[in-house]
Design a protein around this motif. Structure first.
Motif, mmCIF file in Angstrom:
data_model
loop_
_atom_site.group_PDB
_atom_site.id
_atom_site.type_symbol
_atom_site.label_atom_id
_atom_site.label_comp_id
_atom_site.label_asym_id
_atom_site.label_seq_id
_atom_site.Cartn_x
_atom_site.Cartn_y
_atom_site.Cartn_z
ATOM 1 N N SER A 181 81.362 49.099 30.309
ATOM 2 C CA SER A 181 80.947 49.071 28.905
ATOM 3 C C SER A 181 79.521 48.566 28.750
ATOM 4 N N LEU A 182 79.064 47.756 29.699
ATOM 5 C CA LEU A 182 77.695 47.217 29.607
ATOM 6 C C LEU A 182 76.653 48.236 30.049
ATOM 7 N N ALA A 183 77.057 49.180 30.873
ATOM 8 C CA ALA A 183 76.088 50.112 31.460
ATOM 9 C C ALA A 183 75.298 50.867 30.398
ATOM 10 N N ALA A 184 75.981 51.312 29.340
ATOM 11 C CA ALA A 184 75.305 52.102 28.306
ATOM 12 C C ALA A 184 74.836 51.250 27.127
ATOM 13 N N PHE A 185 75.015 49.941 27.210
ATOM 14 C CA PHE A 185 74.685 49.070 26.091
ATOM 15 C C PHE A 185 73.185 48.765 26.082
ATOM 16 N N PRO A 186 72.560 48.677 24.908
ATOM 17 C CA PRO A 186 71.116 48.400 24.843
ATOM 18 C C PRO A 186 70.760 47.036 25.437
ATOM 19 N N ASP A 187 69.572 46.949 26.026
ATOM 20 C CA ASP A 187 69.113 45.654 26.518
ATOM 21 C C ASP A 187 68.622 44.803 25.343
ATOM 22 N N LEU A 188 68.168 43.602 25.646
ATOM 23 C CA LEU A 188 67.816 42.633 24.614
ATOM 24 C C LEU A 188 66.793 43.188 23.623
ATOM 25 N N ASN A 189 65.724 43.804 24.128
ATOM 26 C CA ASN A 189 64.664 44.281 23.241
ATOM 27 C C ASN A 189 65.091 45.504 22.440
ATOM 28 N N ARG A 190 65.845 46.407 23.072
ATOM 29 C CA ARG A 190 66.286 47.599 22.350
ATOM 30 C C ARG A 190 67.259 47.224 21.232
ATOM 31 N N LEU A 191 68.155 46.273 21.479
ATOM 32 C CA LEU A 191 69.080 45.866 20.429
ATOM 33 C C LEU A 191 68.329 45.211 19.268
ATOM 34 N N ALA A 192 67.290 44.461 19.570
ATOM 35 C CA ALA A 192 66.463 43.885 18.505
ATOM 36 C C ALA A 192 65.823 44.990 17.668
ATOM 37 N N ASP A 193 65.382 46.069 18.317
ATOM 38 C CA ASP A 193 64.816 47.204 17.594
ATOM 39 C C ASP A 193 65.860 47.854 16.688
ATOM 40 N N ILE A 194 67.092 47.985 17.184
ATOM 41 C CA ILE A 194 68.165 48.578 16.380
ATOM 42 C C ILE A 194 68.444 47.704 15.158
ATOM 43 N N TYR A 195 68.427 46.406 15.340
ATOM 44 C CA TYR A 195 68.565 45.486 14.198
ATOM 45 C C TYR A 195 67.550 45.844 13.115
ATOM 46 N N ARG A 196 66.310 46.037 13.521
ATOM 47 C CA ARG A 196 65.255 46.356 12.547
ATOM 48 C C ARG A 196 65.473 47.743 11.929
ATOM 49 N N GLU A 197 65.945 48.680 12.745
ATOM 50 C CA GLU A 197 66.160 50.044 12.263
ATOM 51 C C GLU A 197 67.246 50.117 11.192
ATOM 52 N N VAL A 198 68.227 49.226 11.248
ATOM 53 C CA VAL A 198 69.278 49.246 10.218
ATOM 54 C C VAL A 198 68.878 48.426 8.986
ATOM 55 N N GLY A 199 67.653 47.889 8.987
ATOM 56 C CA GLY A 199 67.135 47.229 7.800
ATOM 57 C C GLY A 199 67.171 45.722 7.806
ATOM 58 N N LEU A 200 67.460 45.120 8.957
ATOM 59 C CA LEU A 200 67.476 43.658 9.027
ATOM 60 C C LEU A 200 66.066 43.125 9.259
ATOM 61 N N ARG A 201 65.830 41.925 8.761
ATOM 62 C CA ARG A 201 64.504 41.322 8.817
ATOM 63 C C ARG A 201 64.530 40.021 9.612
ATOM 64 N N GLN A 202 63.327 39.548 9.935
ATOM 65 C CA GLN A 202 63.170 38.280 10.661
ATOM 66 C C GLN A 202 64.094 38.245 11.887
ATOM 67 N N VAL A 203 64.082 39.316 12.647
ATOM 68 C CA VAL A 203 64.992 39.455 13.792
ATOM 69 C C VAL A 203 64.545 38.549 14.925
ATOM 70 N N ARG A 204 65.487 37.779 15.421
ATOM 71 C CA ARG A 204 65.239 36.894 16.564
ATOM 72 C C ARG A 204 66.194 37.254 17.695
ATOM 73 N N ALA A 205 65.676 37.291 18.914
ATOM 74 C CA ALA A 205 66.491 37.626 20.083
ATOM 75 C C ALA A 205 66.272 36.570 21.158
ATOM 76 N N TYR A 206 67.352 36.048 21.688
ATOM 77 C CA TYR A 206 67.290 34.960 22.674
ATOM 78 C C TYR A 206 68.082 35.347 23.926
ATOM 79 N N PRO A 207 67.414 35.444 25.088
ATOM 80 C CA PRO A 207 68.163 35.646 26.337
ATOM 81 C C PRO A 207 68.843 34.349 26.748
ATOM 82 N N LEU A 208 70.044 34.439 27.274
ATOM 83 C CA LEU A 208 70.824 33.266 27.659
ATOM 84 C C LEU A 208 71.220 33.360 29.135
ATOM 85 N N THR A 209 71.120 32.221 29.842
ATOM 86 C CA THR A 209 71.525 32.119 31.252
ATOM 87 C C THR A 209 70.937 33.263 32.075
ATOM 88 N N GLY A 210 69.618 33.305 32.108
ATOM 89 C CA GLY A 210 68.940 34.304 32.931
ATOM 90 C C GLY A 210 69.057 35.711 32.409
#
Length: 239
Positions: free
Chosen positions: A195-224
Motif C-alpha cells: 500500500s505504501l508503494a503507490a503512496f505519495p512521498d512527503l513533498n507530493r502529499l503536501a502539494d496535494i493538500y494545497r491542490e484541494v484548497g488547504l492553506r498554511q500546509v506544514r509537513a514534518y518527516p518523522l524518524t528518518g
C-alpha cells in the motif's frame, strides 16, 4: 486493482486483523507510533471544547487522545470496519468517555456530516488505504470549519541511505513474516508495504493538500522519514 476492489480488500484485511491490531502496531513500529501521535497532538494544539472527527479511526487510540485534549468537545470516530470499532468502543466505555465520543461505521470518501462541522479532521495510518486519497482530503476539508485543521499522520518514504535500504528490507521482507508469526496473517501484512508503494512521498502529499484548497500546509518527516505528519488549514472564508 480498481477502487471498488481495493475498498473490499482493505475492508477484509482490517476485519481479519482487528483483534491483534494494537499489539502488531506496537511490534511493527517498535512503539514509535505512540510517540508520533504525541508529537502530532502537540503540533495540533487542540483547545478545550474543540470538536474533531477522526477518520479511519481503527481501535480509537487517536480518537481517545482527541477527546482527552478537548475535555468536553464533541469527538467522532469513523471507520468502515465493525471489528475495529467494537474494540475501540470497549476502550471508550472503559474510560467512561462514551458520552463524549461517538463512533460511526462509515465511508471516509462520503462523510455523513454537513459542511463546517468540526474544528479538526484527522486521519492516522489510513490515507494510503483509501480508494481515492484526494477525495478523502476534500471531504476532510469540507467538514472542518473555516480556520480548522486537516491532519494526516501516515507512513512515508525515507530518502537517506543506508537507512532507506534497511527500512525497505524490513518493511517488505521482515514485516509480513512477523505478521504471519504473531498474528497468523501473511497476506494481510504484506498489504502494508504494497500500500505504501503507490503512496505519495512527503513533498507530493503536501502539494496535494494545497491542490484541494488547504492553506498554511506544514509537513514534518518523522524518524528518518519513515512516517510523516501533514497539517493544513481551511481558509477563514471557507476558500
Amino acid at each position: 486493482m480498481d477502487s471498488k476492489s481495493k475498498e473490499q480488500f482493505v475492508h477484509s484485511v482490517f476485519e481479519s486483523i482487528a483483534p491483534k491490531y494494537d499489539r502488531m502496531n506496537d511490534l511493527l513500529s517498535f512503539r514509535r507510533h505512540k510517540a508520533w501521535r504525541r508529537y502530532t497532538m502537540r503540533k495540533m494544539g487542540v483547545q478545550e471544547g474543540a470538536s474533531a472527527i477522526d477518520l479511519c479511526c481503527g481501535t480509537c487510540d487517536w480518537t481517545i487522545a482527541l477527546g482527552e485534549a478537548s475535555k468536553h468537545g464533541r469527538v467522532v470516530g469513523l471507520d468502515f470496519s465493525a471489528g475495529m470499532l467494537d474494540i475501540g468502543r470497549k476502550k471508550i466505555e472503559r474510560l467512561e468517555m462514551d458520552r463524549q465520543i461517538e463512533l460511526v461505521q462509515g465511508n471516509a470518501m462520503q462523510l455523513p456530516f454537513p459542511d463546517d462541522s468540526f474544528d479538526y479532521a484527522t486521519i492516522g495510518f489510513g490515507l494510503r488505504n483509501v480508494p481515492d486519497l484526494v477525495q478523502v482530503l476534500r471531504e476532510m476539508r469540507r467538514v472542518v470549519k473555516p480556520g480548522g485543521q486537516v491532519v494526516c499522520l501516515e507512513l512515508s518514504k525515507p530518502t537517506w541511505q543506508p537507512f532507506k535500504g534497511l527500512y525497505y528490507f524490513y518493511f517488505q521482507r521482515v514485516l509480513p513474516m512477523l505478521g504471519k508469526l504473531f498474528a497468523k496473517r501473511y497476506e494481510q501484512y504484506k498489504w502494508l508495504p504494497d500500500s505504501l508503494a503507490a503512496f505519495p512521498d512527503l513533498n507530493r502529499l503536501a502539494d496535494i493538500y494545497r491542490e484541494v484548497g488547504l492553506r498554511q500546509v506544514r509537513a514534518y518527516p518523522l524518524t528518518g522519514g519513515i512516517a510523516a505528519l501533514h497539517i493544513g488549514m481551511k481558509g477563514s472564508e471557507g476558500a
